[in-house]
Design an enzyme around this catalytic site. Structure first.
Site, PDB file in Angstrom:
ATOM      1  N   LYS A  91      -2.289  -2.825  -0.039  1.00 53.10           N
ATOM      2  CA  LYS A  91      -2.678  -4.166  -0.486  1.00 53.10           C
ATOM      3  C   LYS A  91      -2.450  -5.195   0.612  1.00 53.10           C
ATOM      4  O   LYS A  91      -3.133  -6.210   0.668  1.00 53.10           O
ATOM      5  CB  LYS A  91      -1.904  -4.553  -1.753  1.00 53.10           C
ATOM      6  CG  LYS A  91      -0.400  -4.697  -1.561  1.00 53.10           C
ATOM      7  CD  LYS A  91       0.304  -5.148  -2.832  1.00 53.10           C
ATOM      8  CE  LYS A  91       0.332  -4.050  -3.863  1.00 53.10           C
ATOM      9  NZ  LYS A  91       1.193  -2.900  -3.464  1.00 53.10           N
ATOM     10  N   HIS A 219      11.928  -3.023  -6.197  1.00 55.59           N
ATOM     11  CA  HIS A 219      11.402  -3.836  -5.099  1.00 55.59           C
ATOM     12  C   HIS A 219      12.241  -5.099  -5.021  1.00 55.59           C
ATOM     13  O   HIS A 219      12.367  -5.825  -6.007  1.00 55.59           O
ATOM     14  CB  HIS A 219       9.932  -4.191  -5.334  1.00 55.59           C
ATOM     15  CG  HIS A 219       9.180  -4.552  -4.085  1.00 55.59           C
ATOM     16  ND1 HIS A 219       9.553  -5.598  -3.264  1.00 55.59           N
ATOM     17  CD2 HIS A 219       8.084  -4.000  -3.493  1.00 55.59           C
ATOM     18  CE1 HIS A 219       8.724  -5.683  -2.244  1.00 55.59           C
ATOM     19  NE2 HIS A 219       7.820  -4.718  -2.353  1.00 55.59           N
ATOM     20  N   GLU A 297       7.894   1.503   0.144  1.00 57.09           N
ATOM     21  CA  GLU A 297       6.560   0.931   0.046  1.00 57.09           C
ATOM     22  C   GLU A 297       6.394  -0.262   0.992  1.00 57.09           C
ATOM     23  O   GLU A 297       6.062  -1.370   0.565  1.00 57.09           O
ATOM     24  CB  GLU A 297       6.280   0.495  -1.396  1.00 57.09           C
ATOM     25  CG  GLU A 297       6.400   1.608  -2.422  1.00 57.09           C
ATOM     26  CD  GLU A 297       6.431   1.088  -3.856  1.00 57.09           C
ATOM     27  OE1 GLU A 297       6.262  -0.141  -4.043  1.00 57.09           O
ATOM     28  OE2 GLU A 297       6.636   1.890  -4.770  1.00 57.09           O
TER      29      GLU A 297
END
Length: 442
Positions: A91, A219, A297
């Site tokens: 993304k 996250h 990530e």
């Protein structure tokens, strides 16, 4: 090397520096000025910038991207975080050149939609290298992922568990937990992540539904400004691992998410400091002998520093001030917050102009261009649209510039072109590629 061979390489060890596969990368390059045959030219950034800006018919803004920097970031990752396999968050920048390079190095990929999954799979990358890292998935996207062989995916609520039971009963599920992300530029726990008070009940529900929960993800927020943020999150993950063990689950995966800074970040915490704290916490809470597969990530870490954006001054206005006899200047450039600079609005970024040309003369290699604030006039820089919100730099100091001059903004690869619009009819900025390693070794 064939296409099928390219995407099954293991992670490169720190003592084996990765090599650039030009046959793979060059197929995405269309700029004839930069590509010679099937390889990139031996160019550094300044040479590419000069080459493009000196063309009389070129006025559109454009990116330059150093493919070597993409490799350098990977080398730094495996050096500082050898236990953690990165899954690039596409993304942040779905550029096929960047994805191709990371795929050749053996990374995985964090996908959050049907389109992102399609892009990775259509490049010949195995679905086993994808984590569908969206805790709240549209049913059609979930069904598509299953049909394409993607079975590793996150959840953070009871309704998602029932959706997965119906549409993805054989999934390997990962419970995303909330974190303290108060030190991040972009906080995610306000939207995603199970509160710690609900994790045990979620695991019980998953157990009753027969869903195979294999681990925990979190996250700490994008643009994390606290090098200790991962410590608390890892302690929370350890708690959930213990809860799962008491219920008979056999967790084997830990996903520590993103939040890692770019190598060209100005100020803030350094990647090396964050990595050192993560390693210490992992050794204490998830020591190697447990055999836990640890992934992450990272997005901006891989995508931001390789890309710089050049913009052209299309208009100029001198503003008289009652407080000073010297004028200030407003410069209007051909990319703005509705385009590549949307990172200012949505990613809380501060951008810094460097001078490429002044009065038509290429000056980027001079010392003054790197630190133009030492002398000059009060300046603001504005984007091309008719909206007054389209302000790129509200206030800085620059020497006087002229119509047709060029400015450069570095560290512009993350959440820029990928989120740009064509508002007011302005096109997206093109990308020119170069290899700084080629230049040094030539």
């Amino acid at each position: 090397m064939t296409k099928s061979e390219l995407f099954v390489l293991p992670m490169v060890k720190p003592d084996l520096p990765p090599k650039c596969n030009y046959d793979t990368v060059s197929k995405f390059l269309t700029q004839k000025e930069i590509v010679c045959g099937e390889t990139l030219t031996k160019s550094n950034m300044s040479e590419v910038l000069r080459l493009v800006t000196e063309q009389s018919d070129v006025e559109d803004s454009f990116f330059v991207a150093d493919v070597r920097e993409m490799f350098n970031q990977y080398e730094a990752w495996v050096s500082h975080l050898p236990r953690i396999k990165p899954h690039f968050a596409i993304k942040s920048n779905p550029d096929p050149v960047l994805i191709s390079i990371l795929a050749s190095l053996g990374t995985g990929f964090d996908c959050a939609s049907k389109a992102e999954i399609t892009q990775i799979l259509d490049m010949g990358i195995s679905p086993s290298r994808i984590i569908y890292a969206h805790p709240c998935k549209p049913s059609s996207h979930l069904s598509y992922a299953v049909s394409r062989g993607v079975d590793l995916m996150t959840f953070d609520n009871f309704d998602e568990l029932h959706k997965m039971k119906k549409l993805a009963p054989n999934a390997r599920a990962v419970l995303r937990i909330s974190t303290d992300d108060s030190a991040a530029l972009c906080r995610f726990s306000v939207k995603f992540g199970a509160p710690m008070g609900s994790t045990y009940d979620l695991l019980c529900t998953a157990k009753s539904l027969g869903i195979n929960v294999v681990g925990v993800s979190f996250h700490v927020g994008s643009g994390c400004q606290d090098d200790c943020a991962f410590d608390d999150a890892l302690q929370r993950a350890r708690t959930v691992f213990d809860q799962a063990e008491s219920l008979g689950f056999n967790f084997n995966l830990l996903d520590i998410g993103g939040g890692f800074p770019s190598s060209k970040e100005r100020g803030g915490v350094k990647f090396s400091a964050i990595a050192a704290n993560i390693n210490a916490s992992l050794d204490r809470l998830f020591p190697p002998h447990l055999g836990i597969n640890i992934i992450s990530e990272p997005g901006r870490y891989f995508s931001s520093s390789a890309y710089s954006l050049a913009v052209n001054i299309t208009s100029k206005r001198a503003v008289e001030s009652e407080e000073s006899s010297e004028p200030s200047f407003m410069y209007y450039v051909n990319d703005g917050v509705y385009g590549s600079f949307n990172c200012i609005m949505f990613d809380h970024q501060i951008v810094y102009p460097e001078i490429l040309t002044n009065n038509g003369e290429y000056v980027y290699d001079s010392a003054s261009s790197k630190d133009p604030s030492q002398t000059g006039y009060k300046t603001s820089i504005w984007g091309p649209t008719c909206d007054s919100l389209d302000c790129v730099v509200p206030q800085t100091t620059l020497p006087e510039l002229y119509l047709g001059d060029w400015l450069l903004f570095q560290n512009m690869g993350a959440y820029t072109k990928c989120a740009a619009s064509k508002f007011n009819g302005f096109d997206l900025s093109a990308v020119y590629y170069y290899d700084s390693q080629q230049s040094r070794s030539s």
